[in-house]
Scaffold this motif. Structure first.
Motif, PDB file in Angstrom:
ATOM      1  N   SER A 155      50.615  47.235 -50.730  1.00  0.00           N
ATOM      2  CA  SER A 155      51.020  46.388 -51.844  1.00  0.00           C
ATOM      3  C   SER A 155      52.317  46.872 -52.471  1.00  0.00           C
ATOM      4  CB  SER A 155      49.923  46.373 -52.911  1.00  0.00           C
ATOM      5  OG  SER A 155      49.722  47.674 -53.425  1.00  0.00           O
ATOM      6  N   GLY A 156      53.112  45.926 -52.956  1.00  0.00           N
ATOM      7  CA  GLY A 156      54.340  46.227 -53.672  1.00  0.00           C
ATOM      8  C   GLY A 156      54.212  45.746 -55.084  1.00  0.00           C
ATOM      9  N   LEU A 195      58.859  50.206 -49.749  1.00  0.00           N
ATOM     10  CA  LEU A 195      59.529  50.508 -51.009  1.00  0.00           C
ATOM     11  C   LEU A 195      59.319  51.970 -51.388  1.00  0.00           C
ATOM     12  CD1 LEU A 195      58.542  47.291 -52.980  1.00  0.00           C
ATOM     13  CD2 LEU A 195      60.823  47.856 -52.114  1.00  0.00           C
ATOM     14  N   LYS A 196      60.316  52.568 -52.068  1.00  0.00           N
ATOM     15  CA  LYS A 196      60.270  53.986 -52.385  1.00  0.00           C
ATOM     16  C   LYS A 196      58.988  54.380 -53.115  1.00  0.00           C
ATOM     17  CE  LYS A 196      65.286  54.717 -52.731  1.00  0.00           C
ATOM     18  NZ  LYS A 196      66.397  55.080 -53.651  1.00  0.00           N
ATOM     19  N   GLY A 197      58.630  53.599 -54.107  1.00  0.00           N
ATOM     20  CA  GLY A 197      57.425  53.919 -54.875  1.00  0.00           C
ATOM     21  C   GLY A 197      56.167  53.879 -54.034  1.00  0.00           C
ATOM     22  N   ASN A 198      56.110  52.930 -53.126  1.00  0.00           N
ATOM     23  CA  ASN A 198      54.934  52.821 -52.260  1.00  0.00           C
ATOM     24  C   ASN A 198      54.891  53.953 -51.241  1.00  0.00           C
ATOM     25  OD1 ASN A 198      54.273  50.520 -53.611  1.00  0.00           O
ATOM     26  ND2 ASN A 198      54.882  49.108 -52.003  1.00  0.00           N
ATOM     27  N   ARG A 199      56.063  54.376 -50.773  1.00  0.00           N
ATOM     28  CA  ARG A 199      56.099  55.465 -49.792  1.00  0.00           C
ATOM     29  C   ARG A 199      55.548  56.760 -50.378  1.00  0.00           C
ATOM     30  NH1 ARG A 199      61.685  53.636 -48.439  1.00  0.00           N
ATOM     31  NH2 ARG A 199      62.525  55.667 -49.051  1.00  0.00           N
ATOM     32  N   MET A 216      52.781  55.146 -44.785  1.00  0.00           N
ATOM     33  CA  MET A 216      53.944  55.533 -43.998  1.00  0.00           C
ATOM     34  C   MET A 216      53.532  56.074 -42.634  1.00  0.00           C
ATOM     35  SD  MET A 216      56.635  54.542 -45.221  1.00  0.00           S
ATOM     36  CE  MET A 216      57.435  55.164 -43.758  1.00  0.00           C
ATOM     37  N   GLY A 217      52.401  56.750 -42.582  1.00  0.00           N
ATOM     38  CA  GLY A 217      51.894  57.208 -41.290  1.00  0.00           C
ATOM     39  C   GLY A 217      51.650  56.052 -40.355  1.00  0.00           C
ATOM     40  N   TYR A 218      51.151  54.947 -40.891  1.00  0.00           N
ATOM     41  CA  TYR A 218      50.904  53.747 -40.090  1.00  0.00           C
ATOM     42  C   TYR A 218      52.222  53.151 -39.600  1.00  0.00           C
ATOM     43  CZ  TYR A 218      48.840  49.232 -38.805  1.00  0.00           C
ATOM     44  OH  TYR A 218      48.443  48.113 -38.131  1.00  0.00           O
ATOM     45  N   TYR A 219      53.226  53.071 -40.497  1.00  0.00           N
ATOM     46  CA  TYR A 219      54.529  52.542 -40.105  1.00  0.00           C
ATOM     47  C   TYR A 219      55.144  53.392 -38.990  1.00  0.00           C
ATOM     48  CZ  TYR A 219      55.047  49.152 -43.930  1.00  0.00           C
ATOM     49  OH  TYR A 219      54.904  48.076 -44.761  1.00  0.00           O
ATOM     50  N   LYS A 220      55.043  54.694 -39.108  1.00  0.00           N
ATOM     51  CA  LYS A 220      55.655  55.578 -38.123  1.00  0.00           C
ATOM     52  C   LYS A 220      54.947  55.485 -36.776  1.00  0.00           C
ATOM     53  CE  LYS A 220      57.411  58.858 -41.553  1.00  0.00           C
ATOM     54  NZ  LYS A 220      57.310  60.229 -42.112  1.00  0.00           N
ATOM     55  N   ASP A 234      63.510  58.192 -40.675  1.00  0.00           N
ATOM     56  CA  ASP A 234      64.306  58.383 -41.888  1.00  0.00           C
ATOM     57  C   ASP A 234      65.578  57.533 -41.857  1.00  0.00           C
ATOM     58  OD1 ASP A 234      62.438  60.145 -42.855  1.00  0.00           O
ATOM     59  OD2 ASP A 234      63.506  61.942 -42.188  1.00  0.00           O
ATOM     60  N   PHE A 235      66.185  57.376 -40.693  1.00  0.00           N
ATOM     61  CA  PHE A 235      67.386  56.543 -40.569  1.00  0.00           C
ATOM     62  C   PHE A 235      67.074  55.102 -40.969  1.00  0.00           C
ATOM     63  CE2 PHE A 235      70.130  53.714 -38.087  1.00  0.00           C
ATOM     64  CZ  PHE A 235      71.393  54.175 -38.468  1.00  0.00           C
ATOM     65  N   PHE A 236      65.955  54.579 -40.495  1.00  0.00           N
ATOM     66  CA  PHE A 236      65.547  53.219 -40.849  1.00  0.00           C
ATOM     67  C   PHE A 236      65.297  53.117 -42.349  1.00  0.00           C
ATOM     68  CE2 PHE A 236      62.395  49.986 -41.722  1.00  0.00           C
ATOM     69  CZ  PHE A 236      62.793  48.896 -40.956  1.00  0.00           C
ATOM     70  N   LEU A 237      64.623  54.104 -42.940  1.00  0.00           N
ATOM     71  CA  LEU A 237      64.292  54.061 -44.367  1.00  0.00           C
ATOM     72  C   LEU A 237      65.548  54.126 -45.229  1.00  0.00           C
ATOM     73  CD1 LEU A 237      61.120  56.333 -44.415  1.00  0.00           C
ATOM     74  CD2 LEU A 237      61.212  53.841 -44.574  1.00  0.00           C
ATOM     75  N   ARG A 238      66.526  54.923 -44.810  1.00  0.00           N
ATOM     76  CA  ARG A 238      67.779  54.963 -45.572  1.00  0.00           C
ATOM     77  C   ARG A 238      68.475  53.603 -45.517  1.00  0.00           C
ATOM     78  NH1 ARG A 238      68.186  60.154 -43.146  1.00  0.00           N
ATOM     79  NH2 ARG A 238      69.579  59.330 -41.518  1.00  0.00           N
TER      80      ARG A 238
END
Length: 337
Positions: free
Chosen positions: A18-19, A217-221, A228-232, A239-243
């Motif tokens: 959720s965001g 989103l930063k707050g959700n991460r 984030m484990g699921y996304y990875k 990290d390149f994608f997140l930046r």
């Protein structure tokens, strides 16, 4: 009724991703995949040219029969069982939309008639007869009211079904959930002529999934590290994608503008390509993210950008070990008329 069930069973996943706004509406993709043949000692997949976008999937294969006899067999294009159980929840809970799928096949340039096969199974075993004996619905996931009423059955009856392996407890927020799934295959009878090479082509509109907002989103991460484990794991987000995501998100909400991002998920069952004689000799994948404004991530090495929105992977003697999952992130301007 069907959509009500879908949104209800998705609640655990929606909360996890959720965001701050518009972030609790998500839907799983329906992954199709490559041709499946019972392990073949005679037919090789010489090439696979695969194009994937959120709007279209196109595949072009060449096959060679290395024997001195025609090989006649049933070739299947599989879909994952639905609902798609994943540990403590299930993430795919809808049946194929055949009209919008627009699935087409050509062999050596000629259109081929296809057959859609459906069965109800647990762990691949057909249990349709047993469900009929017990007066249990085959397509329970289309009936929200039945699922609610099912929770109120006598404890002894539920325990007996659980002992038989038909239902499980504490899944997706429900006390009891059936384990049987709809198994679907698009199949055809195929002849591979002795000593010859043929071309097979497919085209279809992928049934994508996605969410409004999400865990990027930063707050959700920071608040949901398990997300984030699921996304990875699923999309190889790094990290390149997140930046890049943070930079793009900041740009979209600068100067008083207001926007939100959405995720599009496209799945493809790539591992079925390993069922032929030897590896895939020449494999090419092109992923099209659709717009230069979008971001894309997927698990594959050797990715090369070949256009403003397209990314290419080339491999020789390729033996796929996992299926392909593609994440496309796009932004929507709330101030736009």
């Amino acid at each position: 009724m069907f959509r009500k069930l879908k949104l209800s069973v998705w609640i655990a996943f929606a909360i996890l991703f959720s965001g701050p706004a518009l972030a609790n509406d998500s839907e799983a993709e329906l992954s199709l995949g490559g041709l499946v043949l019972k392990q073949s000692d005679n037919v090789s997949m010489d090439s696979e040219d695969l194009y994937i976008s959120q709007d279209q999937v196109r595949i072009r294969y060449t096959f060679t029969n290395h024997s001195d006899r025609d090989v006649k067999t049933i070739v299947a294009f599989p879909m994952p069982p639905q609902p798609n159980f994943n540990d403590d929840f299930f993430e795919g809970n809808f049946v194929p939309d055949w009209e919008n799928l627009k699935f087409q096949t050509w062999v050596d340039g000629k259109p081929i008639k296809l057959t859609i096969n459906e069965r109800i199974a647990i762990d691949g075993k057909d249990i349709s007869k047993r469900l009929t004996e017990l007066n249990l619905p085959h397509r329970w996931f289309e009936n929200y009211e039945w699922l609610e009423a099912f929770q109120k059955k006598p404890e002894a009856e539920l325990m007996a079904l659980a002992k038989e392996g038909l239902i499980s407890k504490n899944v997706s927020g429900w006390e009891w959930l059936p384990r049987w799934q709809l198994v679907t295959e698009i199949s055809r009878e195929q002849i591979f002529p002795a000593g010859k090479t043929i071309t097979v082509e497919h085209s279809y509109a992928p049934q994508t999934g996605g969410s409004v907002g999400g865990g990027l989103l930063k707050g959700n991460r920071s608040g949901y590290p398990e997300a984030m484990g699921y996304y990875k794991e699923r999309w190889c987000v790094d990290d390149f994608f997140l930046r890049g995501f943070d930079r793009r998100n900041d740009q979209k909400n600068r100067d008083g503008r207001e926007s939100y991002h959405g995720e599009i998920w496209v799945g493809y069952i790539l591992s079925s390509g390993a069922n032929w004689k030897g590896p895939i000799k020449d494999f090419r994948l092109v992923v099209d993210k659709g717009s230069t404004d979008n971001l894309v991530s997927f698990c594959m090495d050797g990715v090369k950008k070949i256009g403003p929105t397209q990314f290419e992977v080339r491999k020789t003697n390729f033996e796929p070990k996992r299926d392909l999952n593609i994440l496309i992130v796009k932004w929507y301007d709330l101030n736009q008329d």
